[in-house]
Design a protein around this motif. Structure first.
Motif, PDB file in Angstrom:
ATOM      1  N   GLN A  44       0.843  -1.197   0.000  1.00 33.36           N
ATOM      2  CA  GLN A  44       0.000   0.000   0.000  1.00 33.36           C
ATOM      3  C   GLN A  44       0.879   1.249   0.000  1.00 33.36           C
ATOM      4  O   GLN A  44       1.933   1.272   0.622  1.00 33.36           O
ATOM      5  N   PRO A  45       0.446   2.283  -0.703  1.00 33.98           N
ATOM      6  CA  PRO A  45       1.237   3.524  -0.763  1.00 33.98           C
ATOM      7  C   PRO A  45       1.115   4.329   0.524  1.00 33.98           C
ATOM      8  O   PRO A  45       0.268   4.061   1.375  1.00 33.98           O
ATOM      9  N   ILE A  46       1.959   5.324   0.609  1.00 44.74           N
ATOM     10  CA  ILE A  46       1.905   6.293   1.704  1.00 44.74           C
ATOM     11  C   ILE A  46       1.073   7.469   1.212  1.00 44.74           C
ATOM     12  O   ILE A  46       1.325   7.998   0.124  1.00 44.74           O
ATOM     13  N   HIS A  47       0.086   7.876   1.983  1.00 47.34           N
ATOM     14  CA  HIS A  47      -0.795   8.977   1.592  1.00 47.34           C
ATOM     15  C   HIS A  47      -0.298  10.288   2.178  1.00 47.34           C
ATOM     16  O   HIS A  47      -0.044  10.381   3.364  1.00 47.34           O
ATOM     17  N   ARG A  52      -3.231  12.517  -2.944  1.00 44.91           N
ATOM     18  CA  ARG A  52      -1.817  12.377  -3.292  1.00 44.91           C
ATOM     19  C   ARG A  52      -1.194  11.250  -2.481  1.00 44.91           C
ATOM     20  O   ARG A  52      -1.323  11.216  -1.254  1.00 44.91           O
ATOM     21  N   TYR A  53      -0.514  10.342  -3.180  1.00 38.44           N
ATOM     22  CA  TYR A  53       0.113   9.204  -2.529  1.00 38.44           C
ATOM     23  C   TYR A  53       1.313   8.751  -3.360  1.00 38.44           C
ATOM     24  O   TYR A  53       1.476   9.139  -4.510  1.00 38.44           O
ATOM     25  N   TRP A  55       4.969   5.688  -3.258  1.00 37.35           N
ATOM     26  CA  TRP A  55       5.657   4.543  -2.672  1.00 37.35           C
ATOM     27  C   TRP A  55       7.120   4.884  -2.467  1.00 37.35           C
ATOM     28  O   TRP A  55       7.739   5.549  -3.300  1.00 37.35           O
TER      29      TRP A  55
END
Length: 165
Positions: A44-47, A52-53, A55
């Protein structure tokens, strides 16, 4: 001058990639990346905000490594999990003896992990603590595992000799 291109490798792992750059890095389209994200295939990406997100490069590299080990080398799930855990440990681990002691105290099982191309799946594993819990009969039990990234089997043996009880 591109300052980012000259970052030391330990800082490069913390560089953030947006969705377009991540898709290019993984060799997929942005639509494929979106599907992989929604299906939980990739980390999962960082938000940064609701829209906006991104990796961290290091997280993507570790994920690609674990997928390569799983698919190309036929590693079992335990090995894949240990590689992922060792990579996660590497992201914050200073190597200071207090970090090692804390991680050992907080886990029931500790495993050293290193790249070993003599092994069929390219990964060497050595139990440092709690080897009895890793037996097949005990796999159904609940216990915590810590994975220590090591440079070689000798490094793992030194770790075990110094810290195992």
């Amino acid at each position: 001058m591109d300052v980012l291109a000259n970052l030391p490798s330990h800082l490069t792992r913390h560089r953030m990639l947006g969705p377009k750059a991540t898709a290019a890095f993984l060799g997929v389209t942005t639509s494929q990346l979106s599907r992989m994200r929604s299906e939980g295939i990739i980390p999962q990406p960082i938000h940064f905000s609701p829209r906006r997100y991104g990796w961290k490069v290091g997280i993507l590299l570790d994920w690609v490594d674990s997928e390569t080990i799983r698919h190309r080398h036929g590693a079992d799930q335990f090995t894949v999990d240990m590689v992922a855990s060792a990579n996660e440990t590497r992201s914050w681990f200073s190597g200071h003896p207090s970090d090692i002691q804390i991680l050992l105290n907080d886990s029931d099982v500790a495993v050293a992990v290193w790249q070993d191309w003599r092994e069929p799946n390219g990964v060497g594993l050595m139990p440092i603590k709690g080897e009895d819990l890793l037996n097949a009969e005990n796999r159904a039990l609940k216990y915590t595992i810590a994975a220590f990234p090591c440079g070689s089997a000798e490094h793992a043996e030194a770790l075990m000799g110094r810290w195992a009880k």
